[in-house]
Design a protein around this motif. Structure first.
Motif, short mmCIF file in Angstrom:
data_model
loop_
_atom_site.label_atom_id
_atom_site.label_comp_id
_atom_site.label_asym_id
_atom_site.label_seq_id
_atom_site.Cartn_x
_atom_site.Cartn_y
_atom_site.Cartn_z
N GLU A 65 8.83 6.40 1.87
CA GLU A 65 9.38 5.14 2.37
C GLU A 65 8.50 3.96 1.97
O GLU A 65 9.00 2.92 1.51
CB GLU A 65 9.55 5.19 3.88
N LEU A 66 7.20 4.09 2.13
CA LEU A 66 6.28 3.03 1.73
C LEU A 66 6.34 2.79 0.23
O LEU A 66 6.41 1.64 -0.22
CB LEU A 66 4.84 3.38 2.14
N VAL A 70 7.27 -0.63 -1.69
CA VAL A 70 6.30 -1.26 -2.59
C VAL A 70 6.91 -1.40 -3.98
O VAL A 70 6.81 -2.46 -4.61
CB VAL A 70 4.97 -0.46 -2.63
N HIS A 71 7.56 -0.35 -4.45
CA HIS A 71 8.21 -0.38 -5.76
C HIS A 71 9.23 -1.52 -5.84
O HIS A 71 9.24 -2.28 -6.81
CB HIS A 71 8.89 0.96 -6.04
N SER A 104 -0.42 7.56 -2.53
CA SER A 104 0.09 8.15 -1.29
C SER A 104 -1.06 8.74 -0.47
O SER A 104 -2.10 9.10 -1.01
CB SER A 104 1.12 9.25 -1.61
N ALA A 105 -0.84 8.82 0.82
CA ALA A 105 -1.86 9.39 1.70
C ALA A 105 -2.14 10.84 1.34
O ALA A 105 -3.28 11.29 1.40
CB ALA A 105 -1.42 9.27 3.15
N GLN A 106 -1.10 11.58 0.94
CA GLN A 106 -1.28 12.99 0.64
C GLN A 106 -2.04 13.22 -0.67
O GLN A 106 -2.57 14.29 -0.89
CB GLN A 106 0.06 13.71 0.63
N ALA A 136 -0.12 1.45 6.50
CA ALA A 136 0.31 2.39 7.52
C ALA A 136 1.82 2.30 7.70
O ALA A 136 2.50 3.30 7.87
CB ALA A 136 -0.40 2.09 8.84
N ARG A 137 2.32 1.09 7.65
CA ARG A 137 3.76 0.80 7.67
C ARG A 137 3.91 -0.59 7.09
O ARG A 137 2.94 -1.31 6.93
CB ARG A 137 4.36 0.92 9.06
N LEU A 138 5.14 -0.98 6.77
CA LEU A 138 5.36 -2.30 6.18
C LEU A 138 6.37 -3.09 6.99
O LEU A 138 7.48 -2.63 7.22
CB LEU A 138 5.87 -2.17 4.74
#
Length: 155
Positions: A65-66, A70-71, A104-106, A136-138
């Motif tokens: 989702e983030l 961003v894209h 990404s966080a992962q 964390a979120r947008l």
């Protein structure tokens, strides 16, 4: 000189690369090999764009989702930036040089995703400025801030 964070992530006895670092280097090698294939510029850009969207699609839900948002912000704010993969991360380049990227966080088992800017981004302010931003979120305000940063980065 190795940073404390990097040292902590590596095997303390052997100073070997972590599994995530090795995977990122392997992804980068594949990207370089793929970019050396003879294709037209338009074909290459289409392949790169598709690869970025595929990579975003493979992410976990919150990172995806983030990354999608961003894209959308980056491509609408700076259409001159070409999407491409960079160390397995969605990135946006001008004249083949990465200006910004989404991590990404992962990717490295982080607490949060990050929006990063390379040294080619025109974000210089005085003697010190941020080059990575935790996501964390947008919110709409965050998206506006990203658009401002991207605009400045390509100016």
């Amino acid at each position: 000189m190795t940073s404390t964070r990097q040292t902590a992530d590596r095997d303390s006895d052997t100073q070997e690369w972590t599994a995530q670092e090795r995977a990122a280097m392997k992804e980068r090698a594949k990207e370089v090999k793929a970019s050396s294939r003879r294709t037209s510029r338009a074909e290459k850009e289409a392949q790169d764009r598709a690869a970025v969207l595929e990579k975003i699609g493979e992410m976990g839900e919150s990172d995806r989702e983030l990354a999608e948002r961003v894209h959308a912000v980056v491509t609408s704010t700076a259409p001159e930036l070409a999407p491409k993969l960079w160390y397995g991360m969605p990135a946006y380049a001008r004249n083949g040089k990465v200006v910004c990227f989404f991590q990404s966080a992962q990717k490295f088992n982080s607490r949060y995703a990050m929006l990063g800017f390379s040294d080619t981004a025109a974000l210089d302010e005085g003697n010190m400025w941020p080059t990575y931003f935790a996501l964390a979120r947008l919110t709409p305000a965050d998206e506006t801030r990203i658009a401002e940063l991207v605009s400045k980065a390509v100016s």
